[in-house]
Design a protein around this motif. Structure first.
Motif, short mmCIF file in Angstrom:
data_model
loop_
_atom_site.label_atom_id
_atom_site.label_comp_id
_atom_site.label_asym_id
_atom_site.label_seq_id
_atom_site.Cartn_x
_atom_site.Cartn_y
_atom_site.Cartn_z
N LEU A 57 0.30 -1.52 -2.57
CA LEU A 57 0.28 -0.29 -1.79
C LEU A 57 1.69 -0.12 -1.25
O LEU A 57 2.17 -0.92 -0.45
N ASN A 58 2.41 0.92 -1.73
CA ASN A 58 3.79 1.02 -1.27
C ASN A 58 3.87 1.59 0.14
O ASN A 58 2.87 2.00 0.73
N THR A 62 -0.94 5.60 -0.53
CA THR A 62 -2.36 5.44 -0.24
C THR A 62 -2.95 4.55 -1.31
O THR A 62 -2.26 4.11 -2.24
N ALA A 63 -4.22 4.27 -1.21
CA ALA A 63 -4.88 3.43 -2.20
C ALA A 63 -4.81 4.05 -3.59
O ALA A 63 -4.91 3.35 -4.60
N GLN A 64 -4.62 5.36 -3.68
CA GLN A 64 -4.56 6.03 -4.96
C GLN A 64 -3.12 6.25 -5.44
O GLN A 64 -2.89 6.94 -6.44
N PRO A 68 2.64 1.84 -6.85
CA PRO A 68 2.61 0.84 -5.76
C PRO A 68 3.73 -0.18 -5.94
O PRO A 68 3.48 -1.35 -6.21
N SER A 69 4.98 0.24 -5.79
CA SER A 69 6.10 -0.65 -6.03
C SER A 69 6.27 -1.64 -4.89
O SER A 69 5.84 -1.41 -3.76
N GLY A 123 -6.96 -4.52 -4.78
CA GLY A 123 -7.50 -5.33 -3.70
C GLY A 123 -6.48 -6.11 -2.90
O GLY A 123 -6.84 -6.95 -2.08
N PHE A 124 -5.16 -5.79 -3.10
CA PHE A 124 -4.12 -6.53 -2.37
C PHE A 124 -2.99 -5.58 -2.00
O PHE A 124 -2.71 -4.60 -2.69
N LYS A 125 -2.34 -5.91 -0.89
CA LYS A 125 -1.08 -5.26 -0.53
C LYS A 125 0.00 -6.34 -0.55
O LYS A 125 -0.29 -7.53 -0.60
#
Length: 327
Positions: A57-58, A62-64, A68-69, A123-125
């Motif tokens: 999640l950058n 958002t989750a979408q 997500p760099s 499922g992870f940030k």
């Protein structure tokens, strides 16, 4: 998309390991060269029985979010040379290291760990270590010995110097030192705070007045070994050290000859990568010759009893005679 690195691991010790991959890719939305991570998820509808799930999640997403760099600066950071590994209790935590250049600042080294987050892709940030609240803090959250100097060629492994303890990430990289030449440095995660890295032993260079690049690191049981390429008077050679003290003392003993390792001493020996065998030996592969000028070769060497005598592995095809000394 370039320079992928693949690792196997599981964030749940009760489930089998699966592939995770990090790589560098040009952003479709910004002027950034970004680092991304995906993990393989079992799916019978996918080719090979898996599909690839982006992870993370950058900062502004958002989750979408389709991008997500891991970048410190997701809009303009120029990142490259990622490495991924699993560490800590049950080797269940993915860690990623990479270099990133922001604006006119030099390339700096950054590290993140995956933290469970059901709202994030996969499922992870990603959590910077140490924390990096914004690109404005980029110098403070880098792993550089000196944030005003260039850091390149990061490599990560996981291990512990004490049998029975959980593994932690160890990183090795090349950074411009006081002499103006790239030095090889090693850091390990602080097991107490888990929020910072500690340097182990200063520069590993044989000669700090010569440039050193392309390091790698591995553990043989509870002993870390590091290999790298370093300039000599005429060519580049491979050098190897192991940690012969506690990490706080940081004494790295040279296992290779002082003039370095090569099969053909008239040609460059570069890009070494170390691995350990189950019976406690060191194996390393390196590239001999300049591929821009000649037909270069791949050489694989091992040792018998963790001594300085490194012998070429039987059965490995190369221009050199089998069992010829790698010295």
């Amino acid at each position: 998309a370039v320079d992928p690195v693949l690792a196997g691991g599981s964030t749940d010790p009760t489930k089998p390991t699966a592939p995770w991959v990090c790589w560098q890719e040009e952003s479709a939305a910004n002027k950034a060269a970004a680092i991304f991570v995906s993990r393989a998820v079992s799916d019978t509808t996918g080719l090979g029985g898996f599909v690839w799930q982006p992870v993370g999640l950058n900062r502004g997403g958002t989750a979408q979010d389709p991008e997500p760099s891991l970048n410190v600066d997701v809009k303009a950071g120029q990142s490259e040379d990622c490495w991924i590994a699993f560490a800590e209790t049950n080797n269940a935590v993915p860690w990623v290291v990479w270099t990133e250049q922001i604006g006119s600042a030099p390339k700096r080294l950054y590290v993140s760990r995956a933290v469970a987050d059901p709202t994030a892709l996969g499922g992870f940030k990603w959590q910077f270590v140490p924390d990096c609240p914004s690109p404005a803090a980029a110098a403070d959250c880098s792993q550089n010995i000196n944030p005003t100097k260039e850091a390149v060629d990061p490599f990560m492994t996981t291990g512990t110097v004490l049998a029975g303890q959980a593994t932690v990430p160890w990183i090795v990289w090349a950074e411009v030192g006081p002499t103006g030449k790239h030095q090889i440095f090693v850091d390990r995660l602080d097991q107490v705070s888990r929020n910072k890295f500690l340097n182990v032993g200063g520069s590993l260079n044989v000669d700090q007045n010569r440039d050193a690049r392309g390091p790698s690191i591995t553990f043989v049981n509870n002993v870390p070994f590091v290999a790298w390429e370093e300039e000599t008077a005429t060519v580049k050679r491979v050098f190897i050290r192991h940690l012969a003290s506690d990490p706080q003392t940081g004494t790295w003993v040279l296992d290779s000859p002082k003039e370095g390792l090569a099969v053909d001493k008239t040609r460059d020996a570069i890009y070494p990568i170390l691995r350990a065998t189950p019976d406690g030996k060191v194996v390393f592969v390196f590239h001999q010759g300049d591929e821009d000028k000649e037909a270069s070769q791949i050489v694989v060497c091992t040792n018998a009893t963790l001594t300085t005598l490194l012998q070429k592995l039987p059965g490995v095809a190369s221009f050199a005679a089998q069992a010829k000394s790698c010295q």
